[in-house]
Design a protein around this motif. Sequence first.
Motif, PDB file in Angstrom:
ATOM      1  N   GLY A  24      -0.070   2.759  -4.640  1.00 33.44           N
ATOM      2  CA  GLY A  24      -0.796   3.766  -4.808  1.00 33.44           C
ATOM      3  C   GLY A  24      -0.345   4.648  -3.869  1.00 33.44           C
ATOM      4  O   GLY A  24       0.681   4.741  -3.894  1.00 33.44           O
TER       5      GLY A  24
ATOM      6  N   ARG B 142       4.488   6.413  -8.225  1.00 35.67           N
ATOM      7  CA  ARG B 142       4.024   5.961  -8.429  1.00 35.67           C
ATOM      8  C   ARG B 142       5.242   4.784  -9.501  1.00 35.67           C
ATOM      9  O   ARG B 142       5.132   3.743  -9.493  1.00 35.67           O
TER      10      ARG B 142
ATOM     11  N   GLU C 273      -7.813   8.499  -2.546  1.00 41.85           N
ATOM     12  CA  GLU C 273      -7.797   7.288  -3.986  1.00 41.85           C
ATOM     13  C   GLU C 273      -9.481   6.249  -3.783  1.00 41.85           C
ATOM     14  O   GLU C 273      -9.492   5.114  -4.405  1.00 41.85           O
TER      15      GLU C 273
ATOM     16  N   ASP D 228      -3.703   1.544 -11.002  1.00 38.10           N
ATOM     17  CA  ASP D 228      -3.000   1.515  -9.763  1.00 38.10           C
ATOM     18  C   ASP D 228      -2.715  -0.318 -10.493  1.00 38.10           C
ATOM     19  O   ASP D 228      -2.061  -0.916 -10.356  1.00 38.10           O
TER      20      ASP D 228
END
Length: 383
Positions: free
Chosen positions: A143, A160, A271, A221
Amino acid sequence: MEDHAIENGFVLVQDSKIIDCGSMEEWTNDPEIEVIDACGGVITPGLLDVHSHLGLYEDSLGFEGADGNEDTDPVTPQLRAIDGVNPMERAFRESLEAGVTAVVVSPGSANAIGGQMAAIRTDGRRIDDMILRAPIGMKFAFGENPKSVYHDKEETPVTRMATAALIRENLRKAQEYHENKVHALEHEDEQLPDFDAKLEALEPVVTGELPAHIHAHRADDMFTALRICHEFGVKPILVHGTEGHLVADLLAEEGVPVISGPFMTDRSKPELQNLTEAAPGLLTRAGVPVAITTDHPEIPVKFLRLAAAVAVQAGMDENEALCAITINSAKIVGLDDRIGSICPGKDADLVLWSGHPLDFRSHVQLVICAGKIAYRRKNDENN
């Protein structure tokens, strides 16, 4: 935390171990045994936070006390958390006095592969005397954190994809390293591969001996991490799992545990937009094994039991919340044979509370760590 609450009970400790426990009706008085009267309080196992950076980021210091992220190389499995921990840092004492007798200390999440984690007690002055198990896991990160750290340096990984590729590359190298060692040991005419500190550290991960603790917030993720773990036969433990409650049924199917938290904090990066204190309860009800973490120093580990209380307020079952900071945490990291519950044969890590531990008004009266009185509240010294 083994079975059910015992009203009016006793715990018998000898040296560093619990040797008996039960109802006072079963107690046989022995004048040679030192007795501590709990005075109507509540006794629990010592609390356990299985994801922290305790001692790696020192209180009231900046760079001088920051030893959790070696952000000069995105792949550093050879690093050992115990080499950076300062057990004289005052947060250790504050944690102990708050009933937290053990923590898992982890390198930070700047690197795709961060290093080796350790389970340690919070009572002590020399790290070597405080270790419960080291290493206990290998830190991986997915992430935003690796992306942002290396984007600022204009180095890989900045996506990523690159984070995942780096992890795959090094796990495959570790597999080959292990295969070559096995082959050399089976054939006298073959030489062992040249020593490689990184691959040596990763070898127990790819052989399944050491679990991967995976920093991941977003659901995508988490599934990238699990996909890689499946590819290489790696045992995963998800750390944070901020969006885990959105895919709780899928995580339950995977049988992967989640160390949930910290949720007593702000949404400081994109996130974390789905951050909620209801997450551990939602995950538990879906059948996901859950531990609760403070991610010290994000939230000081001395507030671990308050994090569990907040989870209860948000809908988590009270007993499950207590399990998430004791026996379930111990099970997730493989320490339940030693700590996490009050059971004969286990380490004598015990906390005496003035009331229910999830009641904000309760305070710690006494802490016993490895059979030794490590803290006694001053106004109770004569009890």
